[in-house]
Scaffold this active site. Structure first.
Site, mmCIF file in Angstrom:
data_model
loop_
_atom_site.group_PDB
_atom_site.id
_atom_site.type_symbol
_atom_site.label_atom_id
_atom_site.label_comp_id
_atom_site.label_asym_id
_atom_site.label_seq_id
_atom_site.Cartn_x
_atom_site.Cartn_y
_atom_site.Cartn_z
ATOM 1 N N THR A 133 34.440 -9.486 5.198
ATOM 2 C CA THR A 133 34.079 -10.218 4.190
ATOM 3 C C THR A 133 32.679 -10.316 4.021
ATOM 4 O OG1 THR A 133 33.944 -12.389 3.073
ATOM 5 C CG2 THR A 133 34.699 -12.106 5.594
ATOM 6 N N ASP A 134 32.012 -10.519 2.746
ATOM 7 C CA ASP A 134 30.393 -11.078 2.934
ATOM 8 C C ASP A 134 30.329 -12.584 3.448
ATOM 9 O OD1 ASP A 134 31.847 -12.494 0.667
ATOM 10 O OD2 ASP A 134 30.352 -12.078 -0.572
ATOM 11 N N GLU A 135 31.620 -13.235 3.560
ATOM 12 C CA GLU A 135 31.255 -14.641 4.063
ATOM 13 C C GLU A 135 30.635 -14.861 5.412
ATOM 14 O OE1 GLU A 135 34.425 -17.241 2.662
ATOM 15 O OE2 GLU A 135 35.194 -16.137 1.259
ATOM 16 N N TYR A 158 37.193 -19.584 8.912
ATOM 17 C CA TYR A 158 37.721 -18.369 8.321
ATOM 18 C C TYR A 158 36.445 -17.304 8.464
ATOM 19 C CZ TYR A 158 37.992 -14.419 5.237
ATOM 20 O OH TYR A 158 38.105 -13.052 4.513
ATOM 21 N N LYS A 162 36.158 -13.927 11.095
ATOM 22 C CA LYS A 162 35.951 -12.681 10.620
ATOM 23 C C LYS A 162 34.795 -11.782 11.275
ATOM 24 C CE LYS A 162 38.021 -10.464 7.995
ATOM 25 N NZ LYS A 162 39.089 -9.703 8.110
HETATM 26 P P1 NAD Z 1 46.033 -11.771 2.058
HETATM 27 O O1 NAD Z 1 46.042 -13.076 2.679
HETATM 28 O O2 NAD Z 1 46.623 -11.632 0.729
HETATM 29 O O3 NAD Z 1 47.087 -10.798 2.947
HETATM 30 C C1 NAD Z 1 47.229 -10.845 4.399
HETATM 31 C C2 NAD Z 1 48.120 -9.934 4.807
HETATM 32 O O4 NAD Z 1 48.301 -9.884 6.094
HETATM 33 C C3 NAD Z 1 49.519 -10.562 4.422
HETATM 34 O O5 NAD Z 1 50.361 -9.578 3.866
HETATM 35 C C4 NAD Z 1 50.050 -11.486 5.646
HETATM 36 O O6 NAD Z 1 51.447 -11.008 5.848
HETATM 37 C C5 NAD Z 1 49.430 -10.347 6.723
HETATM 38 N N1 NAD Z 1 49.242 -10.879 7.778
HETATM 39 C C6 NAD Z 1 48.738 -12.170 8.160
HETATM 40 N N2 NAD Z 1 48.805 -12.311 9.568
HETATM 41 C C7 NAD Z 1 49.298 -11.348 10.136
HETATM 42 C C8 NAD Z 1 49.578 -10.729 11.377
HETATM 43 N N3 NAD Z 1 49.432 -11.731 12.356
HETATM 44 N N4 NAD Z 1 50.276 -9.773 11.850
HETATM 45 C C9 NAD Z 1 50.322 -8.843 10.629
HETATM 46 N N5 NAD Z 1 50.250 -9.068 9.237
HETATM 47 C C10 NAD Z 1 49.426 -10.356 9.227
HETATM 48 O O7 NAD Z 1 44.595 -11.364 2.143
HETATM 49 P P2 NAD Z 1 43.731 -10.394 1.182
HETATM 50 O O8 NAD Z 1 42.976 -11.102 0.298
HETATM 51 O O9 NAD Z 1 44.447 -9.144 0.939
HETATM 52 O O10 NAD Z 1 42.574 -9.741 2.434
HETATM 53 C C11 NAD Z 1 42.852 -8.732 3.096
HETATM 54 C C12 NAD Z 1 41.699 -8.653 3.970
HETATM 55 O O11 NAD Z 1 40.424 -8.048 3.167
HETATM 56 C C13 NAD Z 1 41.505 -9.677 4.906
HETATM 57 O O12 NAD Z 1 41.131 -9.030 6.152
HETATM 58 C C14 NAD Z 1 40.355 -10.187 4.376
HETATM 59 O O13 NAD Z 1 39.671 -11.253 5.410
HETATM 60 C C15 NAD Z 1 39.313 -9.116 3.758
HETATM 61 N N6 NAD Z 1 38.844 -9.580 2.529
HETATM 62 C C16 NAD Z 1 39.363 -10.257 1.403
HETATM 63 C C17 NAD Z 1 38.514 -10.546 0.216
HETATM 64 C C18 NAD Z 1 39.368 -11.298 -0.811
HETATM 65 O O14 NAD Z 1 38.430 -11.604 -1.965
HETATM 66 N N7 NAD Z 1 40.497 -11.465 -0.898
HETATM 67 C C19 NAD Z 1 37.328 -10.280 0.076
HETATM 68 C C20 NAD Z 1 36.534 -9.504 1.247
HETATM 69 C C21 NAD Z 1 37.450 -9.285 2.523
#
Ligand code: NAD
Length: 338
Positions: A133-135, A158, A162
């Site tokens: 993430t950019d955070e 969080y 990350k």
């Molecule tokens: P999300 O919370 O929608 O999905 C996370 C998934 O991971 C879920 O399906 C959950 O069941 C699974 N999970 C959680 N803990 C787990 C574990 N211990 N073992 C196996 N599976 C597990 O998240 P998202 O928004 O889809 O984000 C996905 C990734 O992208 C993350 O790593 C997040 O940091 C990164 N990200 C998200 C955003 C955003 O805007 N949503 C932006 C940049 C980066």
């Protein structure tokens, strides 16, 4: 074992992961995609139901904090590459329970790296891709953009978790020669987003005429990217990114929270045949989140210049499509209990 790629995608039942899994399963019939997900509150197999019967797809219900399980998976399925998205992803929850974020985001990532380290030879072609993430870069003032050289300065549990997992990926690359790439992306929006996050939360609340809690003065600024544009960036970086590099991914699409919420209100009013402006009356300002970052904005020119990526979705159109998806899938919204 055959010679084709056996890619372990973690978190593929979540928001972004489900779009990545779908793209890979459909676009690369010669790869086998193993979707490992613990199905926490944020994971939902309905997100990938449409591709669940494809012959090149296998779902594995499991937890990345379970190192024995990961080792077995690498052995049994001959995992050649990892695209790692599984995480605890909600900043407010990280403030309530930081340890869970350390367990999943830090320990889970290190476990995956350990499983890869024990199994992969540096002479073979493997990629460990961490989706981040950019955070991790902290907060910007009124001007400037995050580049790949911006120092890490995380402010929430969080983003600290990350940042830590990014560092471990890089450290395993340096120390054990594990081929790796990292991408740091701005806020995503689109279908299948769990309704604790701003856009789906507010769609749900507008639908049910509930108050719309906006943090502080509403001037917090985020850069929004349609989730499928993120998935195409991940595809490109996975295949063409250079070993050891970081790529920033963003939409060049900054919105102050309050402006975004007002746009959402007006688009929803139009959809629901309500007088334009009526949903804006639901907006209420609430006490700020501690450690709240003022502004995030991404410079994605490296990704655009070196790999030829660019975001394709106009924001107003993407938002409209997102609203349509939630209105057409009320059972999804109900089940997730947002
Ligand atoms: P999300 O919370 O929608 O999905 C996370 C998934 O991971 C879920 O399906 C959950 O069941 C699974 N999970 C959680 N803990 C787990 C574990 N211990 N073992 C196996 N599976 C597990 O998240 P998202 O928004 O889809 O984000 C996905 C990734 O992208 C993350 O790593 C997040 O940091 C990164 N990200 C998200 C955003 C955003 O805007 N949503 C932006 C940049 C980066």
């Amino acid at each position: 074992m055959d010679n084709k790629k056996h890619i372990l995608i973690t978190g593929g039942a979540g928001f972004i992961g489900s779009h990545v899994v779908r793209l890979f399963v459909i676009k690369y019939p010669d790869y086998h995609i193993f979707n490992l997900d613990a199905l926490t509150y944020a994971g939902n197999l309905e997100n990938v139901e449409d591709i669940s019967n494809k012959p090149n797809y296998t779902f594995i219900h499991g937890d990345i904090t379970d190192l024995d399980l990961l080792r077995q998976l690498f052995d049994k399925h001959g995992i050649t590459d990892v695209i790692h998205l599984a995480a605890e992803s909600h900043v407010d929850r990280s403030i309530e329970d930081p340890l869970q974020f350390v367990r999943t985001n830090v320990m889970g990532t290190v476990n995956l790296l350990e499983a890869a380290r024990k199994k992969w030879s540096p002479r073979e072609a493997h990629t460990f891709y961490h989706v981040s993430t950019d955070e991790v870069y902290g907060s910007l003032g009124a001007t400037g953009l995050f580049t790949e050289n911006t120092p890490y300065d995380p402010n929430s549990p969080y983003s600290a978790s990350k940042a830590s997992s990014d560092h471990f990926v890089r450290a395993y690359g340096e120390t054990y020669n594990i081929s790796h790439v990292i991408s740091n992306c701005s806020n995503n929006y689109g279908p299948n987003h769990y309704p604790e996050k701003l856009i789906p939360l507010f769609i749900n609340r507008i639908l049910n005429n509930k108050p719309l809690p906006v943090y502080g003065d509403g001037n917090y600024t985020r850069d929004w990217l349609y989730v499928e544009d993120h998935a195409t960036a991940i595809d490109l970086i996975f295949h063409e990114g250079k070993n050891g590099e970081t790529y920033n991914v963003g939409g060049h699409n900054e919105w102050k929270n309050i402006d975004l919420v007002q746009l959402l209100c007006d688009q929803m009013d139009q959809k629901l045949d309500r007088p334009i402006g009526s949903s804006r009356k639901l907006i209420t300002y609430v006490k700020d989140r501690p450690g709240h970052d003022l502004r995030y904005a991404i410079d994605s020119s490296k990704l655009q210049r070196e790999l030829g990526w660019k975001p394709s979705r106009d924001f107003q159109v993407g938002l409209q499509q997102t609203i349509d998806w939630y209105l057409e899938n009320p059972q999804w919204l109900e089940k997730t209990n947002g």
